[in-house]
Design a protein around this motif. Sequence first.
Motif, PDB file in Angstrom:
ATOM      1  N   LEU A 210       0.824  -1.203   0.000  1.00 37.86           N
ATOM      2  CA  LEU A 210       0.000   0.000   0.000  1.00 37.86           C
ATOM      3  C   LEU A 210       0.863   1.259   0.000  1.00 37.86           C
ATOM      4  O   LEU A 210       0.578   2.234  -0.722  1.00 37.86           O
ATOM      5  N   LEU A 211       1.954   1.239   0.815  1.00 35.22           N
ATOM      6  CA  LEU A 211       2.841   2.397   0.865  1.00 35.22           C
ATOM      7  C   LEU A 211       3.539   2.633  -0.479  1.00 35.22           C
ATOM      8  O   LEU A 211       3.732   3.784  -0.897  1.00 35.22           O
ATOM      9  N   LYS A 212       3.930   1.548  -1.155  1.00 33.77           N
ATOM     10  CA  LYS A 212       4.563   1.696  -2.471  1.00 33.77           C
ATOM     11  C   LYS A 212       3.600   2.321  -3.484  1.00 33.77           C
ATOM     12  O   LYS A 212       3.994   3.170  -4.299  1.00 33.77           O
ATOM     13  N   GLU A 213       2.350   1.902  -3.429  1.00 34.55           N
ATOM     14  CA  GLU A 213       1.355   2.483  -4.332  1.00 34.55           C
ATOM     15  C   GLU A 213       1.172   3.970  -4.043  1.00 34.55           C
ATOM     16  O   GLU A 213       1.065   4.799  -4.957  1.00 34.55           O
ATOM     17  N   GLN A 214       1.142   4.320  -2.739  1.00 33.37           N
ATOM     18  CA  GLN A 214       1.016   5.726  -2.375  1.00 33.37           C
ATOM     19  C   GLN A 214       2.239   6.531  -2.827  1.00 33.37           C
ATOM     20  O   GLN A 214       2.121   7.674  -3.259  1.00 33.37           O
ATOM     21  N   LYS A 215       3.429   5.875  -2.731  1.00 32.12           N
ATOM     22  CA  LYS A 215       4.658   6.564  -3.150  1.00 32.12           C
ATOM     23  C   LYS A 215       4.644   6.846  -4.657  1.00 32.12           C
ATOM     24  O   LYS A 215       5.020   7.943  -5.105  1.00 32.12           O
ATOM     25  N   ARG A 216       4.196   5.838  -5.431  1.00 32.49           N
ATOM     26  CA  ARG A 216       4.116   6.049  -6.877  1.00 32.49           C
ATOM     27  C   ARG A 216       3.134   7.171  -7.226  1.00 32.49           C
ATOM     28  O   ARG A 216       3.367   7.999  -8.112  1.00 32.49           O
ATOM     29  N   THR A 217       2.042   7.213  -6.480  1.00 27.68           N
ATOM     30  CA  THR A 217       1.053   8.262  -6.719  1.00 27.68           C
ATOM     31  C   THR A 217       1.631   9.644  -6.418  1.00 27.68           C
ATOM     32  O   THR A 217       1.436  10.610  -7.154  1.00 27.68           O
ATOM     33  N   MET A 218       2.409   9.724  -5.293  1.00 29.64           N
ATOM     34  CA  MET A 218       2.988  11.009  -4.899  1.00 29.64           C
ATOM     35  C   MET A 218       4.054  11.484  -5.885  1.00 29.64           C
ATOM     36  O   MET A 218       4.197  12.678  -6.140  1.00 29.64           O
ATOM     37  N   ARG A 219       4.822  10.522  -6.475  1.00 31.54           N
ATOM     38  CA  ARG A 219       5.857  10.903  -7.437  1.00 31.54           C
ATOM     39  C   ARG A 219       5.259  11.582  -8.675  1.00 31.54           C
ATOM     40  O   ARG A 219       5.888  12.440  -9.298  1.00 31.54           O
ATOM     41  N   LYS A 220       4.077  11.189  -9.022  1.00 29.70           N
ATOM     42  CA  LYS A 220       3.439  11.752 -10.214  1.00 29.70           C
ATOM     43  C   LYS A 220       2.632  13.022  -9.913  1.00 29.70           C
ATOM     44  O   LYS A 220       2.077  13.635 -10.828  1.00 29.70           O
ATOM     45  N   SER A 221       2.586  13.379  -8.645  1.00 29.12           N
ATOM     46  CA  SER A 221       1.735  14.515  -8.277  1.00 29.12           C
ATOM     47  C   SER A 221       2.420  15.847  -8.623  1.00 29.12           C
ATOM     48  O   SER A 221       3.649  15.966  -8.588  1.00 29.12           O
ATOM     49  N   PRO A 222       1.642  16.903  -8.952  1.00 34.13           N
ATOM     50  CA  PRO A 222       2.208  18.241  -9.241  1.00 34.13           C
ATOM     51  C   PRO A 222       2.919  18.835  -8.032  1.00 34.13           C
ATOM     52  O   PRO A 222       3.912  19.562  -8.183  1.00 34.13           O
ATOM     53  N   GLU A 223       2.434  18.532  -6.847  1.00 34.63           N
ATOM     54  CA  GLU A 223       3.053  19.099  -5.641  1.00 34.63           C
ATOM     55  C   GLU A 223       4.520  18.679  -5.523  1.00 34.63           C
ATOM     56  O   GLU A 223       5.384  19.461  -5.114  1.00 34.63           O
TER      57      GLU A 223
END
Length: 420
Positions: A210-223
């Motif tokens: 779950l944390l890896k999925e969240q990390k991938r999501t954050m890497r693609k985020s504009p922030e």
Amino acid sequence: MSPVSPLPFHSTNADFVRVISRKFADGRFLIIGASAQEVEPQFAEAKREASVMLSPGDLATNLWPGEATAHFETAVWFYSSGENDDNRMAEALSRCADRIVLLPGPGAEPARRRPQIVQRFERFGLLPDYECDLMELDPGALCLRRQPSVAPGALTPAVEVTFARLNKALSDLKGSLQIRCSELEGAHRHIAALEEKLLKLKEYRRELKLLKEQKRTMRKSPERRVGQVLLAPYRLPEKLAKTVWKKLRRPARESRRSVAPSEYQEWFERHRATARDLEQMRNQSRAFASKPLISVIMPVFDTPVQRLQEAIESVLAQVYENWELVLSDDGSSDAELLQALPLLAARDRRITLKSLGKHEGISAALNQALALARGEWVAFLDHDDVIEPDAVFQIVKLLQTHPDADLIYSDEDRFPFTIR
């Protein structure tokens, strides 16, 4: 008649009357060494007539008034560990019955006592009937009958010596079985602990995924992209500092790696027992003529759990199996240790745990452990020390050739390999 010492009370099991009544279906019973209050109701329920007496003195009082002797078809004697009354009991029972059943009483050792008692009864024509199977009553039970056609002493010594040898072998096997059962219980507990850890590991893996999925999501985020632009001026000095630090540490690390092992460390590794050596020692220890119980006593006080676990594991790994470990807690206050102590003690039936309740010092802890120790020899082990798997074996091996020794000393090491 001289006074006869009382026998210790023997508590019979619930099947005693049922089995003895089935084995000997005719006549009256005389029971010596059991409680009348306990046994007589059982005989009444089985509709069998029986006289129950607690001691040889009761036999003399109740059965010989005016030299008259009562007669019973079967007499059962729960004999004691002492042999002072053997001659008088043999004479008395030979007058009362033609069939005698010998059963070991509390504390009696059949391998030692039975041959002595059988010799006493031979003088009165009562010889062992080895065809009478009394294993249901007790492995050491024996039936004596009047056998006029058999010469006294013709068969008894050889058979009794064989019985003593077989009984000793049975006792050794029983001890080995208890040890194996203890090891099996420890293995079951260990498997249960591993299964619990496996479940936790699966939970951790799900959380990690779950944390890896969240990390991938954050890497693609504009922030995140905006943050990288803002932090770029600060990352260059950080990378430079890390490069300099690695270069400074490398010579020290390489110098440590280049240090050769000490002479003692090389000797230790050459002489350390291999897995094959340990298996041979285990088999050799099982054939020892003398197998004393070794009590390993360990005072415990706020020990780091990992260190204590390593110390206990080193005792559990001993190739000589007849040992006990006595843990004496000197009023520890560490919450993690207090929680771990009962679990560590439950790993093997040979481990005993006792707490002082309050901190009184190592002397009090050692004295408590010594009071609990049951072994013929006592070994001292600190709560943060470990011993080699053949440590106790070497002690018992020495005792095979030096049984009169009073003190055995062995050296110890302080890691990393500096002799103390």
